[in-house]
Design an enzyme around this catalytic site. Structure first.
Site, PDB file in Angstrom:
ATOM      1  N   HIS A 308       0.852  -1.190   0.000  1.00  0.00           N
ATOM      2  CA  HIS A 308       0.000   0.000   0.000  1.00  0.00           C
ATOM      3  C   HIS A 308       0.883   1.232   0.000  1.00  0.00           C
ATOM      4  O   HIS A 308       1.942   1.228   0.622  1.00  0.00           O
ATOM      5  CB  HIS A 308      -0.900   0.014   1.248  1.00  0.00           C
ATOM      6  N   ASP A 366      -7.947  -5.291   0.229  1.00  0.00           N
ATOM      7  CA  ASP A 366      -8.485  -6.107  -0.859  1.00  0.00           C
ATOM      8  C   ASP A 366      -8.066  -7.568  -0.800  1.00  0.00           C
ATOM      9  O   ASP A 366      -8.554  -8.383  -1.575  1.00  0.00           O
ATOM     10  CB  ASP A 366      -8.066  -5.513  -2.215  1.00  0.00           C
TER      11      ASP A 366
END
Ligand code: CMC
Length: 431
Positions: A308, A366
């Site tokens: 991320h 996710d």
């Protein structure tokens, strides 16, 4: 602006420039570079916005090193445990948790604006038979401006609020119709007495010829996923909505632009890509091969659902979703979902590998969300659509904040030009 200043010296001209620092409530402040070009003749260069704050916002705060996420100051863990998606939507859009009267009124507004104009539904028939649901979402949401243009004066705060409420209210109906179209079933009308997520489940999995009973377990799991996906400060799709809106564009068109950005596999499209990846890995014994591929830059393969831009720690949303996966699969009697077991093992192996440790690559939101959507019976290509429904709240909250910000200007970045210098046109016979 604080008293703090950063002094910048241009070694070429010897000129010095004092740059004011804009302090934040928590987290790093930002150096205001507004005068840089005028005073020193340089632009700032930061592709991908690695160190650039594109705006000031009061909505969401992330501490990537600590793995903290706050909506309007409230920790995501507390909201996930105690709140509901509708309450969180109010919080993000209006800044404070609602009292009972405000909550009832907001809920009524959202639940009574879920229907779609009948003519809008005809659009669905115009798409190619195997169109990706996100492609249909971009088209249908963009076309809302052709139907609901009675309240799109973006300078009018009440108009902005009505458009924002319409978007949040209609998104589940639009998404469910996208799904029904892909499976060839009739579109379902919304039912106002159901909850936001109960209504969505019924519109997706119900059929007009029989009653549909909402499963409270699914309803709560969906509500929770939506809380976790509702906002994430200046992510790519939210920044896109702000950028599109900065020219004074219509809010429905701006949100369609946000959906387009969300679709990418580096952003919201990752939840679909994770399940495709797990299916490709197929078996625990193949994990080492895929880990090696992820480490090899030449392979072009990345571990989807890992890493991320902001989190250099476990994504707090992934932690919550991982637990929900366990609970949901257990309650559904699906204790040995092979995909979930594969995901857990992949996570374990990746987190003990030097490559991932060094780069602080952890599972993100996710990595596990697709497993829940799959357990609910959704096909992979609908996962990002579900993300879009939840993130609509964040998009409209940011759009409303931006439009009411006196410092708001059209987002017009500059560039470092690397093309040829000025030259004369040559005729075809001279080339
Ligand atoms: N697998 C393997 N290596 C990775 C991965 C990954 N998933 N993510 C980052 N890296 C490596 C990357 O190759 C680079 O290595 P090096 O320093 O040797 O060049 C280093 O880690 C830093 O990566 P980056 O690409 O500079 O980081 P970024 O901040 O630009 O990208 C990201 C962040 C999310 C786009 C990226 O981690 C990624 O592509 N992840 C997979 C896609 C994904 O799961 N996206 C969902 C993000 S969370 C939900 C959302 O935003 O919607």
């Amino acid at each position: 602006m604080s008293e703090k200043k950063l002094i910048l010296k241009d070694p070429g001209s010897g000129k010095e420039l004092e740059l004011p620092v804009k302090e934040s409530t928590i987290g790093p402040g930002a150096v205001d570079l507004g005068k840089l070009y005028r005073k020193l003749g340089y632009f700032s260069y930061d592709p991908g916005f690695l160190a650039t704050a594109s705006c000031a916002s009061r909505i969401t705060y992330i501490d990537g090193e600590a793995g903290t996420l706050l909506y309007r100051g409230y920790p995501i863990e507390q909201l996930a445990e105690k709140s509901t998606f509708i309450e969180v939507a109010y919080l993000l859009m209006y800044g404070e948790l609602p009292d009972q009267e405000q909550l009832t009124s907001f809920q009524n507004i959202i639940l009574h604006h879920t229907m779609l104009n009948e003519n809008l539904k005809k659009f669905y028939g115009g798409f190619y038979h195997d169109a990706h649901p996100m492609a249909v979402m971009v088209g249908v949401v963009g076309s809302l401006s052709a139907f609901y243009h009675d309240s799109t004066d973006v300078e009018n705060p009440r108009h902005r609020e009505i458009s924002a409420q319409r978007l949040v209210a209609k998104m589940p109906t639009i998404a469910a119709a996208v799904y029904k179209r892909t499976i060839g079933e009739p579109f379902m009308y919304p039912r106002n007495e159901l909850s936001y997520c109960g209504n969505l489940l019924r519109m997706m999995f119900g059929v007009p010829c029989e009653e549909y009973e909402v499963d409270p377990l699914m309803e709560r799991a969906l509500d929770l996923l939506f809380i976790l996906h509702a906002d994430h400060e200046q992510n790519a799709s939210t920044a896109t909505v702000r950028q599109a809106g900065s020219s004074g564009a219509d809010p429905f068109a701006c949100v369609a632009a946000g959906i387009a950005s969300l679709w990418g596999p580096a952003h919201g499209g990752a939840n679909e890509a994770v399940l495709d990846m797990l299916a490709e890995i197929g078996d625990v014994k193949n994990i080492p091969k895929y880990i090696e591929m992820a480490k090899d830059k030449e392979s072009g393969f990345r571990l989807m659902g890992f890493g991320h831009r902001v989190y250099k720690n476990y994504d707090p949303r992934a932690k919550i979703i991982r637990d929900v996966c366990h609970q949901l699969l257990n309650k559904m009697g699906n204790t040995h979902d092979p995909m979930f077991e594969l995901a857990l093992r992949l996570e374990e192996i990746a987190l003990s590998d030097e490559y991932f440790i060094e780069r602080k690559l952890y599972p993100n939101v996710d990595f596990y969300s697709g497993i829940i959507y799959r357990a609910m019976g959704l096909p992979n290509n609908m996962f990002t659509v579900m993300f879009a429904i939840a993130r609509t709240v964040g998009w409209v909250a940011h759009w409303m904040e931006m439009m009411s910000d006196p410092a708001q200007k059209i987002g017009r970045p500059r560039q470092v030009y690397l093309g040829p210098g000025k030259r004369d046109y040559t005729g075809l016979d001279q080339r």
